[in-house]
Design a protein around this motif. Structure first.
Motif, short mmCIF file in Angstrom:
data_model
loop_
_atom_site.label_atom_id
_atom_site.label_comp_id
_atom_site.label_asym_id
_atom_site.label_seq_id
_atom_site.Cartn_x
_atom_site.Cartn_y
_atom_site.Cartn_z
N UNK A 1 0.82 -1.29 0.35
CA UNK A 1 -0.10 -0.54 -0.08
C UNK A 1 0.54 1.22 0.11
N UNK A 2 1.62 1.25 0.52
CA UNK A 2 2.65 2.61 1.01
C UNK A 2 3.56 2.92 -0.34
N UNK A 3 3.74 1.90 -0.65
CA UNK A 3 5.17 2.17 -2.14
C UNK A 3 4.01 2.29 -3.16
N UNK A 4 2.99 1.86 -3.26
CA UNK A 4 1.75 1.74 -4.32
C UNK A 4 1.20 2.89 -4.71
N UNK A 5 0.90 3.89 -3.62
CA UNK A 5 0.16 5.15 -3.46
C UNK A 5 1.01 6.27 -3.08
N UNK A 6 2.44 6.08 -3.08
CA UNK A 6 3.46 7.24 -2.32
C UNK A 6 3.23 8.11 -3.59
N UNK A 7 3.46 7.50 -4.56
CA UNK A 7 3.70 8.16 -5.73
C UNK A 7 2.33 9.85 -6.08
N UNK A 8 1.02 8.86 -6.61
CA UNK A 8 -0.26 9.67 -6.30
C UNK A 8 -0.90 10.59 -5.52
N UNK A 9 -0.10 10.36 -3.63
CA UNK A 9 -0.48 11.17 -2.30
C UNK A 9 0.52 11.79 -3.00
#
Length: 359
Positions: free
Chosen positions: A251-259
């Protein structure tokens, strides 16, 4: 894995149905004017049908219905998928008539609450700032905030061809691999169906017979991905599996860029005295366009960036705290953005010099 043949078959079925449905839905969209019209912020010159999200949702739900285990899937995932479909419908209405951001936010908050109330909640911070277990009221607040924030951040990434589709493909592939590793049959089945449907969408999205994801698609996929991720993460934690931190890491790695990109853009707009919700061309994909990358190369770059962040976290998680991993991911993101801003400024100077030389 004993389910390999079944997964291959239903994945291929989802792909075939997507390729069949998309041209049909595309024609309907043109007739009802469900298209993205060109303007000063758009890079396309002709109207493009906004049917990517609809085609992925219709294909995936149909294959889920005819592939068996629908009672088990409904029992475990009904709140997630019913809320996701509701958001898809809201997205279609928004694509057609431009709904107020305030109303969309209220609906997203309500849907996030429904999912949290159903039991899919973040119950721990996994050691971030030294915090593990959190109170029930905080679980609800954090879950609603994360779901709503991530869904909107994911939606804002939909600016170039293949980007949201490529990220979604990566997300469901991560879930598929995790489902195989943790023997989670239902998550694996859902993941492979979405993978097939998304590949069908990308075939059109990246071709001359172009379709777009639309807000309906990016909102729907963002919602499904983040809620499935939270459920998977918490399920591993409840089972006391020592690998639960890897669910958190996905979750952290996947959504870190959009967030992180959304937060950066919002802050930048406010610093310039504008509304944080006023659209501009300052997102990561816009910086990559200025740097000279094509749409396909931008999508590949962002997907690879996500993978790099995951492997950084994967390599550090056995030796460092969650807090340090998050700091490392944020530092790398800001370094890449600073480099891209320098390139953008350099290109702007070059254009200025060219104009001065031509005078």
């Amino acid at each position: 894995m004993k389910n390999t043949i079944e997964f291959i078959l239903i994945g291929v079925l989802a792909l075939i149905l997507a390729l069949i449905f998309i041209p049909i839905i595309k024609k309907i969209a043109v007739k009802v004017n469900l298209v993205d019209k060109p303007n000063y912020r758009k890079v396309h010159a002709t109207p493009v049908p906004l049917v990517g999200g609809i085609s992925i949702a219709v294909t995936s739900l149909l294959v889920l219905l005819i592939s068996g285990n629908i009672l088990l899937i409904s029992k475990e995932y009904l709140p997630i998928f019913s809320s996701g479909i509701t958001l898809l419908i809201i997205g279609v209405i928004d694509d057609k008539n431009d709904l107020s951001a305030k109303y969309k936010l209220i609906i997203q908050l309500i849907l996030a609450f429904i999912v949290a109330f159903s039991g899919t909640r973040i119950t721990s911070l996994y050691g971030f700032l030294g915090i593990h277990e959190i109170a029930t009221w905080m679980q609800y607040g954090l879950t609603i905030l994360v779901i709503t924030g991530v869904v909107n951040a994911f939606n804002l990434m939909d600016g170039v061809d293949g980007l949201v589709g490529g990220l979604s493909l990566l997300g469901f592939t991560m879930f598929l691999i995790a489902s195989i590793f943790y023997d989670n049959y239902l998550l694996g089945k859902i993941s492979v169906i979405f993978i097939g449907a998304i590949i069908g969408f990308l075939k059109f999205n990246l071709s001359k017979k172009k379709i777009f994801m639309g807000d309906a698609g990016s909102l729907f996929l963002g919602f499904i991905l983040v809620t499935l991720g939270i459920q998977f993460m918490e399920k591993q934690r409840v089972s006391q599996d020592y690998g639960y931190a890897y669910g958190f890491l996905i979750l952290l790695s996947f959504f870190s860029i959009p967030v992180l990109d959304s937060l950066r853009v919002y802050v930048g707009r406010m610093k310039r005295g504008n509304s944080p919700f006023k659209a501009d061309k300052s997102h990561l994909h816009h910086l990559l366009l200025v740097a000279g990358l094509t749409h396909k190369k931008i999508s590949i770059f962002v997907v690879l960036f996500c993978l790099i962040l995951f492997f950084i976290g994967f390599g550090l998680i056995s030796f460092f705290s969650t807090t340090l991993i998050i700091v490392a991911i944020m530092t790398l993101f800001w370094a890449i953005v600073k480099l891209l801003l320098m390139i953008a400024n350099l290109n702007e100077w070059r254009e200025t010099i060219k104009k001065l030389e031509q005078q």
